[in-house]
Design a protein around this motif. Structure first.
Motif, PDB file in Angstrom:
ATOM      1  N   UNK A  87       0.834  -1.206   0.000  1.00  0.00           N
ATOM      2  CA  UNK A  87       0.000   0.000   0.000  1.00  0.00           C
ATOM      3  C   UNK A  87       0.866   1.253   0.000  1.00  0.00           C
ATOM      4  N   UNK A  88       2.037   1.146   0.624  1.00  0.00           N
ATOM      5  CA  UNK A  88       2.931   2.309   0.702  1.00  0.00           C
ATOM      6  C   UNK A  88       3.574   2.618  -0.639  1.00  0.00           C
ATOM      7  N   UNK A  89       3.704   1.578  -1.463  1.00  0.00           N
ATOM      8  CA  UNK A  89       4.427   1.726  -2.729  1.00  0.00           C
ATOM      9  C   UNK A  89       3.553   2.430  -3.760  1.00  0.00           C
ATOM     10  N   UNK A  90       4.049   3.514  -4.318  1.00  0.00           N
ATOM     11  CA  UNK A  90       3.279   4.256  -5.308  1.00  0.00           C
ATOM     12  C   UNK A  90       3.752   3.922  -6.715  1.00  0.00           C
ATOM     13  N   UNK A  91       2.828   3.421  -7.527  1.00  0.00           N
ATOM     14  CA  UNK A  91       3.166   3.178  -8.928  1.00  0.00           C
ATOM     15  C   UNK A  91       3.071   4.502  -9.687  1.00  0.00           C
ATOM     16  N   UNK A  92       3.879   4.587 -10.742  1.00  0.00           N
ATOM     17  CA  UNK A  92       3.782   5.785 -11.584  1.00  0.00           C
ATOM     18  C   UNK A  92       2.433   5.744 -12.294  1.00  0.00           C
TER      19      UNK A  92
ATOM     20  N   UNK B 175      17.219  -6.536 -31.122  1.00  0.00           N
ATOM     21  CA  UNK B 175      16.826  -6.547 -29.710  1.00  0.00           C
ATOM     22  C   UNK B 175      15.694  -5.564 -29.503  1.00  0.00           C
ATOM     23  N   UNK B 176      14.730  -5.953 -28.720  1.00  0.00           N
ATOM     24  CA  UNK B 176      13.640  -5.038 -28.418  1.00  0.00           C
ATOM     25  C   UNK B 176      13.118  -5.356 -27.031  1.00  0.00           C
ATOM     26  N   UNK B 177      12.899  -4.314 -26.247  1.00  0.00           N
ATOM     27  CA  UNK B 177      12.289  -4.546 -24.948  1.00  0.00           C
ATOM     28  C   UNK B 177      10.833  -4.144 -25.050  1.00  0.00           C
ATOM     29  N   UNK B 178       9.986  -5.067 -24.653  1.00  0.00           N
ATOM     30  CA  UNK B 178       8.562  -4.871 -24.868  1.00  0.00           C
ATOM     31  C   UNK B 178       7.957  -3.882 -23.916  1.00  0.00           C
ATOM     32  N   UNK B 179       6.709  -3.531 -24.148  1.00  0.00           N
ATOM     33  CA  UNK B 179       6.023  -2.637 -23.223  1.00  0.00           C
ATOM     34  C   UNK B 179       5.847  -3.302 -21.856  1.00  0.00           C
ATOM     35  N   UNK B 180       5.925  -2.495 -20.809  1.00  0.00           N
ATOM     36  CA  UNK B 180       5.816  -3.021 -19.446  1.00  0.00           C
ATOM     37  C   UNK B 180       4.377  -2.893 -18.953  1.00  0.00           C
ATOM     38  N   UNK B 181       4.149  -3.479 -17.793  1.00  0.00           N
ATOM     39  CA  UNK B 181       2.811  -3.396 -17.219  1.00  0.00           C
ATOM     40  C   UNK B 181       2.573  -2.024 -16.573  1.00  0.00           C
ATOM     41  N   UNK B 182       3.634  -1.489 -15.966  1.00  0.00           N
ATOM     42  CA  UNK B 182       3.492  -0.167 -15.348  1.00  0.00           C
ATOM     43  C   UNK B 182       4.599   0.733 -15.867  1.00  0.00           C
ATOM     44  N   UNK B 183       4.316   2.027 -15.956  1.00  0.00           N
ATOM     45  CA  UNK B 183       5.363   2.942 -16.436  1.00  0.00           C
ATOM     46  C   UNK B 183       6.505   3.044 -15.436  1.00  0.00           C
ATOM     47  N   UNK B 184       7.702   3.367 -15.906  1.00  0.00           N
ATOM     48  CA  UNK B 184       8.835   3.502 -14.989  1.00  0.00           C
ATOM     49  C   UNK B 184       8.644   4.692 -14.053  1.00  0.00           C
ATOM     50  N   UNK B 185       9.080   4.541 -12.808  1.00  0.00           N
ATOM     51  CA  UNK B 185       9.016   5.651 -11.866  1.00  0.00           C
ATOM     52  C   UNK B 185      10.278   6.476 -12.039  1.00  0.00           C
ATOM     53  N   UNK B 186      10.098   7.798 -12.204  1.00  0.00           N
ATOM     54  CA  UNK B 186      11.273   8.639 -12.459  1.00  0.00           C
ATOM     55  C   UNK B 186      12.153   8.717 -11.225  1.00  0.00           C
TER      56      UNK B 186
END
Lengths: 240, 202
Positions: A87-92, B175-186
């Motif tokens: 719950x603490x972890x925030x997804x982008x 080589x190709x990296x596919x789309x992820x389930x969640x966007x990367x956190x900056x």
């Protein structure tokens, strides 16, 4: 027999300009949202999986996690701890700031779809939304023309990976009548495709007015229709 | 009379006077002092006499050698039949013992639920079929489009066509990296953890 091997080009007296154009695609960063049926079916599969499974150590009172006898921790405690951490972890967020502002110049937008690079380019007297293009010069392959077109229009900072030297698509248009009498009749545009790698667009002034990263599904907003049709022909989505 | 100084000037590398040795031989070809020198090595020496060994002992030795080899072969053959165990393929004994304890007591599925599931499976099959067809059509469309472009290019210039069909070595390996389930956190830094290798050695 001789017919099979004849490869010489047909001689025509019309002269056409050869143009190399580069379609730069930013590939999707995240997967698309599941559709309704995909969601329900995933749920069903998970339910069946659950029914077939045996209880794990953490379920029920089969086994308690006992770490060295000092840190007595029940399975429920462990589960609660994990849940709290999650719950603490925030997804982008899937929808970014640029999405909300509808900032067409940002690459951090529409993360789940392909984005295409378009420039408002001066053709003849008017500005048109097209993919970066350039006239073919003597001695270079057409794919080199396309890469040069990108550099001339959008600056050298943009790094792309060219997907093959073979043209992906074709489009031709005729010049206005008064121009046609002097020289070439029109231009034959050969499209090449490249994946965006890194860098930002630094638009070359004078020949270009503006640029945008457009979702590939919205390519049909680009006029004329014949142009967007020829581009969409080698993209994943096309006019139904 | 030509003095030693003249000679030494003519043959600068020949020393006329050996520093430590008072010798009647005036000339030597070495510039360093002439000292004791040991013989480097013998180029030959008389052959040793061959020892006669009792044929009985020889036989015994050979026998022992043979037996040792046979033993080794036997040991290898015995081990060859044993494979490395694959843990994932073996059901742990603990699970077999606790099977009763671990089964879930779920109420049986109602006929309506079963009907719903069957329909959903069929709908899913139709959905996937449509998706597949669309994919095939899309690939056909792209290939056709490319072929048309190639034909047009060939009509314009055979030279450019030949350049276009050259092998592009930059693409191999692709080589190709596919789309992820969640966007990367900056600016996200992954938490530090310990790496523990639990794989067994065999």
């Amino acid at each position: 027999m001789a017919k099979n091997f004849s490869t010489t080009s047909k001689v025509t007296n019309e002269k056409w300009d050869l143009v190399g154009a580069l379609v730069v695609e930013r590939r999707p960063v995240i997967i698309k949202e599941l559709t309704e049926i995909e969601k329900t079916f995933t749920d069903l599969l998970q339910q069946i999986e659950f029914e077939k499974s045996l209880k794990s150590d953490h379920e029920g009172d089969i086994d308690n996690i006992d770490l060295d006898g000092v840190n007595q921790q029940t399975a429920q405690d462990f589960k609660d701890m994990c849940k709290e951490e999650l719950a603490k972890f925030n997804l982008a967020p899937r929808i970014t700031e640029s999405d909300k502002k509808n900032d067409l110049k940002s690459l951090d937008r529409c993360l789940d779809s392909h984005l295409l690079l378009l420039v408002e380019h001066k053709l003849g007297g008017t500005y048109n939304w097209i993919v970066p293009q350039s006239l073919h010069q003597e001695g270079e392959g057409l794919h080199e023309t396309a890469l040069r077109a990108l550099e001339e229009n959008c600056g050298g900072d943009l790094k792309v990976k060219l997907l093959g030297r073979v043209p992906w698509g074709f489009y031709k248009y005729k010049y206005p009548r008064d121009l046609r009498e002097k020289g070439p009749v029109g231009a034959k545009v050969f499209f090449f495709k490249a994946n965006y790698l890194s860098g930002q667009v630094k638009l070359a002034p004078k020949i270009n007015k503006d640029f945008k990263w457009l979702e590939s599904s919205k390519i049909f907003d680009v006029k004329p229709d014949a142009y967007s049709d020829s581009v969409s022909q080698f993209l994943l989505s096309c006019r139904r | 009379m030509v003095g030693p100084s003249f000679l030494s000037a003519a043959f600068s590398r020949i020393s006329l006077v050996a520093p430590c040795i008072n010798s009647t031989r005036g000339i030597t070809l070495y510039s360093n002092p002439l000292l004791f020198k040991t013989t480097a090595y013998l180029n030959a020496e008389p052959l040793k006499k061959k020892k006669r060994i009792d044929p009985q002992i020889l036989k015994q030795r050979e026998e022992r050698k043979k037996r040792r080899l046979e033993k080794q072969i036997r040991r290898l053959e015995k081990n060859a039949r044993q494979f490395k165990p694959i843990d994932e393929l073996e059901v742990p004994l603990k699970l077999i013992d606790e099977r009763e304890l671990r089964t879930r007591n779920l109420s049986p599925i109602s006929p309506e639920e079963e009907e719903r599931r069957a329909l959903l499976f069929k709908a899913w099959a139709r959905y996937k079929r449509e998706q597949r067809l669309e994919e095939i059509q899309m690939i056909d469309r792209v290939i056709f489009c490319q072929q048309k472009a190639m034909d047009e290019l060939r009509k314009e210039s055979e030279d450019l066509y030949q350049k276009a069909i050259q092998l592009d070595t930059e693409l191999i390996p692709f080589e190709a990296t596919g789309p992820m389930r969640t966007p990367p956190i900056k600016a996200y830094e992954g938490p530090d953890g310990e790496y523990i290798d639990v794989s067994k050695k065999w």
